[in-house]
Design an enzyme around this catalytic site. Structure first.
Site, PDB file in Angstrom:
ATOM      1  N   HIS A   1      -3.182   6.959   2.104  1.00  4.57           N
ATOM      2  CA  HIS A   1      -3.667   5.666   1.621  1.00  4.57           C
ATOM      3  C   HIS A   1      -5.032   5.417   2.258  1.00  4.57           C
ATOM      4  CE1 HIS A   1      -4.248   1.521   0.966  1.00  4.57           C
ATOM      5  NE2 HIS A   1      -3.882   1.128   2.166  1.00  4.57           N
TER       6      HIS A   1
ATOM      7  N   CYS B   1       0.817  -1.218   0.000  1.00  2.00           N
ATOM      8  CA  CYS B   1       0.000   0.000   0.000  1.00  2.00           C
ATOM      9  C   CYS B   1       0.851   1.268   0.000  1.00  2.00           C
ATOM     10  CB  CYS B   1      -0.944  -0.003   1.196  1.00  2.00           C
ATOM     11  SG  CYS B   1      -1.971  -1.467   1.256  1.00  2.00           S
TER      12      CYS B   1
ATOM     13  N   ASN C   1     -10.274  -0.274   0.279  1.00  2.00           N
ATOM     14  CA  ASN C   1      -8.816  -0.162   0.257  1.00  2.00           C
ATOM     15  C   ASN C   1      -8.291  -0.822  -1.025  1.00  2.00           C
ATOM     16  OD1 ASN C   1      -6.077  -0.707   0.571  1.00  2.00           O
ATOM     17  ND2 ASN C   1      -6.234  -1.287   2.728  1.00  2.00           N
TER      18      ASN C   1
HETATM   19  O1  UT7 Z   1      -3.822  -1.338   3.606  1.00  2.00           O
HETATM   20  C1  UT7 Z   1      -3.030  -1.861   4.598  1.00  2.00           C
HETATM   21  C2  UT7 Z   1      -3.245  -1.196   5.840  1.00  2.00           C
HETATM   22  N1  UT7 Z   1      -4.320  -1.830   6.589  1.00  2.00           N
HETATM   23  C3  UT7 Z   1      -4.921  -1.161   7.527  1.00  2.00           C
HETATM   24  O2  UT7 Z   1      -4.643  -0.006   7.709  1.00  2.00           O
HETATM   25  C4  UT7 Z   1      -5.931  -1.856   8.413  1.00  2.00           C
HETATM   26  C5  UT7 Z   1      -5.790  -1.338   9.819  1.00  2.00           C
HETATM   27  N2  UT7 Z   1      -6.756  -1.917  10.719  1.00  2.00           N
HETATM   28  C6  UT7 Z   1      -8.059  -1.560  10.714  1.00  2.00           C
HETATM   29  O3  UT7 Z   1      -8.465  -0.754   9.917  1.00  2.00           O
HETATM   30  C7  UT7 Z   1      -8.964  -2.136  11.763  1.00  2.00           C
HETATM   31  O4  UT7 Z   1      -8.197  -2.831  12.722  1.00  2.00           O
HETATM   32  C8  UT7 Z   1     -10.050  -3.107  11.183  1.00  2.00           C
HETATM   33  C9  UT7 Z   1     -11.069  -2.333  10.370  1.00  2.00           C
HETATM   34  C10 UT7 Z   1      -9.392  -4.160  10.310  1.00  2.00           C
HETATM   35  C11 UT7 Z   1     -10.779  -3.824  12.301  1.00  2.00           C
HETATM   36  O5  UT7 Z   1     -11.378  -2.855  13.173  1.00  2.00           O
HETATM   37  P1  UT7 Z   1     -11.218  -3.000  14.749  1.00  2.00           P
HETATM   38  O6  UT7 Z   1     -11.952  -1.884  15.355  1.00  2.00           O
HETATM   39  O7  UT7 Z   1      -9.741  -3.104  15.042  1.00  2.00           O
HETATM   40  O8  UT7 Z   1     -11.981  -4.340  15.038  1.00  2.00           O
HETATM   41  P2  UT7 Z   1     -11.440  -5.642  15.794  1.00  2.00           P
HETATM   42  O9  UT7 Z   1     -10.548  -6.426  14.913  1.00  2.00           O
HETATM   43  O10 UT7 Z   1     -10.959  -5.235  17.145  1.00  2.00           O
HETATM   44  O11 UT7 Z   1     -12.779  -6.447  15.982  1.00  2.00           O
HETATM   45  C12 UT7 Z   1     -13.818  -5.969  16.855  1.00  2.00           C
HETATM   46  C13 UT7 Z   1     -14.952  -6.946  16.812  1.00  2.00           C
HETATM   47  C14 UT7 Z   1     -14.539  -8.395  17.050  1.00  2.00           C
HETATM   48  O12 UT7 Z   1     -15.551  -9.029  17.807  1.00  2.00           O
HETATM   49  P3  UT7 Z   1     -15.374  -9.290  19.376  1.00  2.00           P
HETATM   50  O13 UT7 Z   1     -14.134 -10.118  19.494  1.00  2.00           O
HETATM   51  O14 UT7 Z   1     -15.199  -7.908  19.971  1.00  2.00           O
HETATM   52  O15 UT7 Z   1     -16.635  -9.973  19.756  1.00  2.00           O
HETATM   53  C15 UT7 Z   1     -14.518  -8.983  15.660  1.00  2.00           C
HETATM   54  O16 UT7 Z   1     -14.775 -10.368  15.674  1.00  2.00           O
HETATM   55  O17 UT7 Z   1     -15.580  -6.919  15.532  1.00  2.00           O
HETATM   56  C16 UT7 Z   1     -15.660  -8.255  15.010  1.00  2.00           C
HETATM   57  N3  UT7 Z   1     -15.518  -8.155  13.569  1.00  2.00           N
HETATM   58  C17 UT7 Z   1     -16.574  -7.999  12.741  1.00  2.00           C
HETATM   59  N4  UT7 Z   1     -17.894  -7.943  12.976  1.00  2.00           N
HETATM   60  C18 UT7 Z   1     -18.696  -7.756  11.906  1.00  2.00           C
HETATM   61  C19 UT7 Z   1     -14.371  -8.154  12.848  1.00  2.00           C
HETATM   62  N5  UT7 Z   1     -14.672  -8.003  11.546  1.00  2.00           N
HETATM   63  C20 UT7 Z   1     -16.017  -7.899  11.463  1.00  2.00           C
HETATM   64  C21 UT7 Z   1     -16.912  -7.724  10.383  1.00  2.00           C
HETATM   65  N6  UT7 Z   1     -18.222  -7.646  10.654  1.00  2.00           N
HETATM   66  N7  UT7 Z   1     -16.500  -7.598   9.111  1.00  2.00           N
END
Ligand code: UT7
Length: 335
Positions: free
Chosen positions: A259, A117, A289
């Protein structure tokens, strides 16, 4: 003022292209257990464009480059170099030369550059070196990715994020100005496992005592929280360093162009730098993305909308797998 032994760079054209097929969050919730509400609030993404099997990186990237050349008023035959920033080539030997042929850029050398990226920012700096040394006068830089090919469509933590597309710019030698005002590029391979699209070898014994590894690449795997933390720490740092190199203050930035990974990352970086939200360029709602393509697609949109005007100062920053990150402060348009 230019250093006497150096030639300046101008960024004179931009273009973009994306597949027609559009998958919105509702549609995606038929693929994995997710919801429009979760995706919108956690990422800002509403839909993404996905390539069909009949579309290729070559076709999308060549279309973006074609639009950029038209805007710059440059004939393909006058292009000296084509750089394709991508992590999803049609051919691991390189896709840039296929684009060169497609465009009819008969005298251009062409190569792929891989920095995930961060690829567009790494490519911008690479292209500028060839121009500033006087080696080439006209370079087409394309950022393009077809991430849908390598997305794990059963992993809701990653598949909701990505989309396909390409964006391009034309960079030309300019005796009057150097539009690349400052930059900084960084890598940290010790954190590589945070975000991978890795080759997985399987042993194949050719003859006794000679076993090789054959296999394929495994789908994208990401530790989202780690990458999030990395981005909001490293991106403001690298922009500040690039601004220092450019002898500019944060207030002198007209546009922040990051990005397009997550709206929350854009907001957090802007807040840390003290940049007001009206200066933050964001179009991830429409594309998700798109990796190396996200910065030039967003640039193309705001230029064609007339928001970004010739002479505007843009702080661009890419970040992602590698891990890699970088920033480039540049002035848009012909002098
Ligand atoms: O291009 C390369 C660069 N990449 C990035 O910059 C990505 C950086 N990271 C992010 O943008 C974020 O970490 C994400 C968008 C990927 C995830 O967001 P988050 O706020 O960090 O969520 P999380 O991984 O902490 O998950 C929170 C909850 C979890 O459930 P529990 O364990 O709290 O019950 C996940 O299982 O959300 C759940 N979850 C979802 N629920 C519905 C994870 N993905 C999903 C989904 N739909 N798609």
């Amino acid at each position: 003022m230019l250093h006497q032994s150096r030639i300046g760079v101008a960024i004179t054209g931009c273009g973009s292209a994306a597949p027609v097929a559009t998958l919105d969050n509702e549609g995606l919730s038929q693929v994995v257990e997710t919801s429009d509400e979760w995706i919108r609030t956690r990422t800002g993404i509403q839909q993404r464009r996905l390539a069909t099997p009949n579309e290729s990186l070559k076709t999308i990237a060549a279309e973006a480059a074609h639009h950029a050349l038209e805007m710059a008023g440059v004939a393909p035959a006058d292009v000296d170099l084509i750089i394709l920033a991508t992590s999803t080539p049609d051919d691991l030997f390189g896709t840039a030369s296929q684009i060169q042929a497609e465009l009819g850029a008969v005298k251009a050398a062409a190569f792929d550059l891989t920095a995930a990226c961060s690829g567009f920012v790494f490519g911008l700096v690479t292209a500028a070196q060839f121009i500033q040394t006087g080696t080439y006068r006209t370079v087409v830089l394309i950022g393009g990715d077809v991430l849908s090919r390598w997305t794990d469509w059963s992993d809701r933590r990653t598949c909701v994020l990505f989309g396909d597309g390409a964006g391009a710019v034309v960079m030309q030698a300019d005796p009057e100005q150097n539009a690349l005002l400052g930059f900084e590029l960084c890598s940290d391979g010790s954190q590589n496992e945070c975000l991978t699209l890795a080759f997985q070898p399987q042993s194949l014994e050719l003859i006794e005592d000679i076993t090789i590894g054959q296999g394929t690449f495994q789908p994208i795997a990401m530790n989202g929280q780690e990458v999030y933390r990395f981005a909001i720490k490293r991106v403001p740092e690298v922009i500040e360093k690039s601004l220092f190199r450019a002898s500019l203050s944060v207030e002198q930035i007209d546009w922040l162009l990051l990005h397009q990974a997550n709206q929350r990352i854009l907001d957090a970086v802007a807040q840390r730098l003290g940049i007001p939200s009206h200066k933050v360029i964001s179009n991830m709602a429409k594309y998700g993305n798109t990796s190396a393509a996200s910065i030039p697609i967003a640039l193309d949109e705001v230029v064609r909308e007339g928001k970004v005007k010739p002479g505007d100062v843009i702080a661009a920053s890419g970040f992602g797998a590698g891990l890699t990150w970088g920033a480039a402060i540049f002035r848009w348009g012909k002098s």
